[in-house]
Design a protein around this motif. Structure first.
Motif, PDB file in Angstrom:
ATOM      1  N   VAL A 261      -3.374 -25.586  -5.004  1.00 18.30           N
ATOM      2  CA  VAL A 261      -2.083 -26.158  -5.399  1.00 18.30           C
ATOM      3  C   VAL A 261      -1.169 -26.327  -4.195  1.00 18.30           C
ATOM      4  O   VAL A 261      -0.380 -27.271  -4.118  1.00 18.30           O
ATOM      5  N   ALA A 262      -1.267 -25.426  -3.217  1.00 17.76           N
ATOM      6  CA  ALA A 262      -0.384 -25.464  -2.053  1.00 17.76           C
ATOM      7  C   ALA A 262      -0.789 -26.519  -1.031  1.00 17.76           C
ATOM      8  O   ALA A 262       0.041 -26.922  -0.201  1.00 17.76           O
ATOM      9  N   GLU A 263      -2.030 -27.000  -1.080  1.00 18.14           N
ATOM     10  CA  GLU A 263      -2.527 -27.894  -0.039  1.00 18.14           C
ATOM     11  C   GLU A 263      -1.675 -29.151   0.150  1.00 18.14           C
ATOM     12  O   GLU A 263      -1.390 -29.536   1.297  1.00 18.14           O
ATOM     13  N   PRO A 264      -1.226 -29.841  -0.907  1.00 21.15           N
ATOM     14  CA  PRO A 264      -0.370 -31.016  -0.676  1.00 21.15           C
ATOM     15  C   PRO A 264       0.926 -30.693   0.068  1.00 21.15           C
ATOM     16  O   PRO A 264       1.406 -31.507   0.872  1.00 21.15           O
ATOM     17  N   LEU A 265       1.502 -29.519  -0.179  1.00 22.41           N
ATOM     18  CA  LEU A 265       2.720 -29.127   0.534  1.00 22.41           C
ATOM     19  C   LEU A 265       2.422 -28.896   2.012  1.00 22.41           C
ATOM     20  O   LEU A 265       3.211 -29.294   2.884  1.00 22.41           O
ATOM     21  N   ARG A 266       1.308 -28.260   2.302  1.00 21.59           N
ATOM     22  CA  ARG A 266       0.960 -28.016   3.706  1.00 21.59           C
ATOM     23  C   ARG A 266       0.663 -29.321   4.437  1.00 21.59           C
ATOM     24  O   ARG A 266       0.879 -29.427   5.647  1.00 21.59           O
ATOM     25  N   THR A 267       0.171 -30.308   3.705  1.00 15.49           N
ATOM     26  CA  THR A 267      -0.151 -31.595   4.330  1.00 15.49           C
ATOM     27  C   THR A 267       1.083 -32.466   4.510  1.00 15.49           C
ATOM     28  O   THR A 267       1.303 -33.026   5.590  1.00 15.49           O
ATOM     29  N   HIS A 268       1.884 -32.583   3.457  1.00 11.04           N
ATOM     30  CA  HIS A 268       2.991 -33.537   3.469  1.00 11.04           C
ATOM     31  C   HIS A 268       4.354 -32.908   3.746  1.00 11.04           C
ATOM     32  O   HIS A 268       5.327 -33.636   3.976  1.00 11.04           O
ATOM     33  N   ALA A 269       4.450 -31.583   3.697  1.00  9.23           N
ATOM     34  CA  ALA A 269       5.727 -30.915   3.979  1.00  9.23           C
ATOM     35  C   ALA A 269       5.483 -29.735   4.916  1.00  9.23           C
ATOM     36  O   ALA A 269       5.723 -28.575   4.550  1.00  9.23           O
ATOM     37  N   PRO A 270       5.012 -30.009   6.148  1.00  9.27           N
ATOM     38  CA  PRO A 270       4.665 -28.907   7.066  1.00  9.27           C
ATOM     39  C   PRO A 270       5.872 -28.083   7.506  1.00  9.27           C
ATOM     40  O   PRO A 270       5.697 -26.995   8.063  1.00  9.27           O
ATOM     41  N   HIS A 271       7.080 -28.586   7.254  1.00  8.41           N
ATOM     42  CA  HIS A 271       8.281 -27.855   7.659  1.00  8.41           C
ATOM     43  C   HIS A 271       8.577 -26.661   6.748  1.00  8.41           C
ATOM     44  O   HIS A 271       9.377 -25.801   7.113  1.00  8.41           O
ATOM     45  N   LEU A 272       7.941 -26.620   5.578  1.00 12.93           N
ATOM     46  CA  LEU A 272       8.201 -25.526   4.650  1.00 12.93           C
ATOM     47  C   LEU A 272       7.545 -24.232   5.136  1.00 12.93           C
ATOM     48  O   LEU A 272       6.406 -24.245   5.611  1.00 12.93           O
ATOM     49  N   GLY A 273       8.254 -23.148   4.971  1.00 10.18           N
ATOM     50  CA  GLY A 273       7.715 -21.861   5.361  1.00 10.18           C
ATOM     51  C   GLY A 273       6.737 -21.323   4.326  1.00 10.18           C
ATOM     52  O   GLY A 273       6.650 -21.812   3.198  1.00 10.18           O
ATOM     53  N   ARG A 274       6.013 -20.274   4.711  1.00  5.57           N
ATOM     54  CA  ARG A 274       4.985 -19.702   3.829  1.00  5.57           C
ATOM     55  C   ARG A 274       5.594 -19.170   2.541  1.00  5.57           C
ATOM     56  O   ARG A 274       5.039 -19.365   1.454  1.00  5.57           O
ATOM     57  N   ALA A 275       6.748 -18.498   2.650  1.00  2.13           N
ATOM     58  CA  ALA A 275       7.375 -17.916   1.463  1.00  2.13           C
ATOM     59  C   ALA A 275       7.830 -19.002   0.495  1.00  2.13           C
ATOM     60  O   ALA A 275       7.678 -18.858  -0.724  1.00  2.13           O
ATOM     61  N   GLU A 276       8.368 -20.105   1.015  1.00  2.00           N
ATOM     62  CA  GLU A 276       8.832 -21.183   0.158  1.00  2.00           C
ATOM     63  C   GLU A 276       7.655 -21.873  -0.527  1.00  2.00           C
ATOM     64  O   GLU A 276       7.732 -22.231  -1.714  1.00  2.00           O
ATOM     65  N   ILE A 277       6.558 -22.071   0.196  1.00  4.31           N
ATOM     66  CA  ILE A 277       5.371 -22.677  -0.409  1.00  4.31           C
ATOM     67  C   ILE A 277       4.847 -21.792  -1.533  1.00  4.31           C
ATOM     68  O   ILE A 277       4.526 -22.278  -2.624  1.00  4.31           O
ATOM     69  N   GLU A 278       4.782 -20.486  -1.293  1.00  4.69           N
ATOM     70  CA  GLU A 278       4.290 -19.562  -2.326  1.00  4.69           C
ATOM     71  C   GLU A 278       5.208 -19.586  -3.550  1.00  4.69           C
ATOM     72  O   GLU A 278       4.729 -19.573  -4.688  1.00  4.69           O
ATOM     73  N   ARG A 279       6.509 -19.653  -3.326  1.00  2.00           N
ATOM     74  CA  ARG A 279       7.453 -19.694  -4.442  1.00  2.00           C
ATOM     75  C   ARG A 279       7.236 -20.947  -5.275  1.00  2.00           C
ATOM     76  O   ARG A 279       7.201 -20.892  -6.511  1.00  2.00           O
ATOM     77  N   ARG A 280       7.091 -22.084  -4.617  1.00  2.00           N
ATOM     78  CA  ARG A 280       6.903 -23.349  -5.338  1.00  2.00           C
ATOM     79  C   ARG A 280       5.573 -23.360  -6.096  1.00  2.00           C
ATOM     80  O   ARG A 280       5.496 -23.900  -7.203  1.00  2.00           O
ATOM     81  N   VAL A 281       4.542 -22.803  -5.498  1.00  2.00           N
ATOM     82  CA  VAL A 281       3.234 -22.765  -6.155  1.00  2.00           C
ATOM     83  C   VAL A 281       3.300 -21.931  -7.428  1.00  2.00           C
ATOM     84  O   VAL A 281       2.827 -22.353  -8.496  1.00  2.00           O
ATOM     85  N   LEU A 282       3.900 -20.749  -7.347  1.00  2.00           N
ATOM     86  CA  LEU A 282       3.991 -19.892  -8.521  1.00  2.00           C
ATOM     87  C   LEU A 282       4.853 -20.519  -9.610  1.00  2.00           C
ATOM     88  O   LEU A 282       4.530 -20.432 -10.800  1.00  2.00           O
ATOM     89  N   THR A 283       5.933 -21.180  -9.209  1.00  2.00           N
ATOM     90  CA  THR A 283       6.789 -21.867 -10.185  1.00  2.00           C
ATOM     91  C   THR A 283       6.034 -22.983 -10.891  1.00  2.00           C
ATOM     92  O   THR A 283       6.121 -23.141 -12.121  1.00  2.00           O
ATOM     93  N   MET A 284       5.235 -23.731 -10.142  1.00  2.00           N
ATOM     94  CA  MET A 284       4.483 -24.839 -10.733  1.00  2.00           C
ATOM     95  C   MET A 284       3.367 -24.328 -11.634  1.00  2.00           C
ATOM     96  O   MET A 284       3.117 -24.890 -12.710  1.00  2.00           O
ATOM     97  N   LEU A 285       2.702 -23.264 -11.236  1.00  2.00           N
ATOM     98  CA  LEU A 285       1.648 -22.699 -12.088  1.00  2.00           C
ATOM     99  C   LEU A 285       2.220 -22.252 -13.424  1.00  2.00           C
ATOM    100  O   LEU A 285       1.618 -22.489 -14.485  1.00  2.00           O
ATOM    101  N   GLU A 286       3.369 -21.628 -13.393  1.00  2.00           N
ATOM    102  CA  GLU A 286       4.001 -21.203 -14.647  1.00  2.00           C
ATOM    103  C   GLU A 286       4.391 -22.402 -15.495  1.00  2.00           C
ATOM    104  O   GLU A 286       4.282 -22.374 -16.724  1.00  2.00           O
ATOM    105  N   ARG A 287       4.833 -23.468 -14.830  1.00  2.00           N
ATOM    106  CA  ARG A 287       5.255 -24.654 -15.598  1.00  2.00           C
ATOM    107  C   ARG A 287       4.100 -25.306 -16.326  1.00  2.00           C
ATOM    108  O   ARG A 287       4.290 -25.891 -17.403  1.00  2.00           O
ATOM    109  N   VAL A 288       2.889 -25.236 -15.790  1.00  2.00           N
ATOM    110  CA  VAL A 288       1.744 -25.875 -16.451  1.00  2.00           C
ATOM    111  C   VAL A 288       0.990 -24.902 -17.353  1.00  2.00           C
ATOM    112  O   VAL A 288      -0.116 -25.213 -17.808  1.00  2.00           O
ATOM    113  N   GLY A 289       1.571 -23.735 -17.610  1.00  2.00           N
ATOM    114  CA  GLY A 289       0.962 -22.814 -18.555  1.00  2.00           C
ATOM    115  C   GLY A 289       0.062 -21.765 -17.962  1.00  2.00           C
ATOM    116  O   GLY A 289      -0.669 -21.082 -18.701  1.00  2.00           O
ATOM    117  N   LEU A 290       0.082 -21.580 -16.633  1.00  2.00           N
ATOM    118  CA  LEU A 290      -0.678 -20.532 -15.981  1.00  2.00           C
ATOM    119  C   LEU A 290       0.297 -19.452 -15.505  1.00  2.00           C
ATOM    120  O   LEU A 290       1.472 -19.504 -15.833  1.00  2.00           O
TER     121      LEU A 290
END
Length: 350
Positions: A132-161
């Protein structure tokens, strides 16, 4: 097909003045393939032939047709995954087919894809969180590791995981869960368009409904545009604002969802609708519809004139001579590529 503006749905919240995201004009995709089993004898397979359509912000365009009609090839060509022989694809007014590579990169960032086989589309070597994080690492390399992890967990919860799923591998999930991961991966970068290439065809009926409802909810929340490719016309009806019908690489009919399902003009569209199963046995027995006869012609040797004429009960000699463009009927009717459509007279699209 002339360079026309395809109208947006009038019976949906998508208005014609909504932002035009993607515009395809006279798009063609050809492949050179071996003929007769001899590798040195090549023939041209016209997978997509002179296709034009628009997709506006917040709109779902359903794309239907029999297997081999070019639906998936068209979907892949839009984002550069299939070679475009002719025509143009514009994303927010910028040409992506013949333009600079940076324009295609922009489209690939703003337009994501959900594939048919949910398990095969996920890398078995990566954890769900990494996928799930791979598109962020590719297209938003300026994001830090903590922010990427936060967004990934938020998105997983949104899709029912949930957060515990992030460390697992794809083989530990069911088909429906894998498709939720695919949706999370597609949406993590906040794209404007998501191309859904038969995203529910490999799932059970109950899971199909869950995925379709999830896509509809996410579309409302994010003003997403969807290109929804499917065989199942019942599924397409529940999610689409407009519907485009393809046969042998050509567009047979396009129009508002309600107009297509209530008053299809092209004989091919009507045959597809007649083949949709009816859950009520009494109604099914009462239906007097003949199955679509004949075989689909080879795309290596398509019929002259109208591609559907060899299976059409309304075909005349004129149908074998000229390829019908998309023609207008009365106000509110779909555009149909047919010389003898149901529902009255026709006129060329201006």
């Amino acid at each position: 097909m002339s360079d026309v503006t395809i109208p947006a749905s009038s019976d949906s919240p998508i208005a014609s003045q909504s932002e035009l995201l993607l515009s395809a004009r006279n798009l063609s995709v050809n492949f050179r393939v071996a003929r007769g089993g001899w590798p040195w004898q090549k023939a041209t397979l016209r997978a997509v032939n002179d296709v034009s359509f628009d997709i506006r912000r917040g709109e779902t365009l359903g794309l239907v047709g029999e297997s081999g009609c070019g639906k998936s090839t068209l979907a892949r060509a839009l984002i550069g995954l299939a070679p475009v022989e002719a025509g143009s694809v514009r994303w927010r007014g910028e040409e992506t087919v013949t333009g600079a590579h940076r324009r295609l990169d922009t489209l690939r960032r703003d337009a994501q894809m959900i594939f048919q086989d949910p398990l095969a589309s996920l890398d078995p070597r990566m954890s769900i969180g990494e996928i799930v994080a791979e598109p962020l690492r590719t297209h938003a390399p300026h994001l830090g590791r903590a922010e990427i992890e936060r967004r990934v967990l938020t998105m997983l919860e949104r899709v029912g995981l949930n957060a515990q799923h992030a460390a697992r591998r794809a083989h530990e999930f069911s088909g429906g869960q894998c498709q939720r991961v695919g949706i999370a991966r597609a949406l993590i970068g906040e794209p404007g368009l998501v191309i859904c290439d038969e995203p529910v065809s490999a799932l059970d009926v109950s899971i199909q409904a869950q995925i379709v409802n999830l896509l509809r909810d996410l579309q409302r929340e994010r003003s997403l545009s969807l290109l929804f490719v499917a065989h199942d016309l019942a599924v397409v009806k529940t999610i689409s604002h407009r519907v485009m019908v393809m046969y042998l690489g050509r567009v047979m009919e396009i129009g508002d969802c309600r107009a297509i399902y209530d008053g299809a003009r092209h004989p091919y569209t009507r045959a597809l609708l007649d083949a949709v199963p009816v859950p009520d046995p009494a109604l099914a027995r009462a239906r007097r519809t003949a199955p679509l006869g004949g075989e689909i012609p080879s795309p290596l040797d398509p019929p002259s004139g109208c591609a559907f004429r060899t299976r059409c009960t309304r075909a005349t000699d004129n149908c074998a001579v000229r390829v019908p463009p998309l023609l207008r009927g009365e106000a509110g009717q779909p555009l149909a590529a047919c010389w003898h459509p149901h529902g009255g007279s026709v006129s060329p699209v201006a």
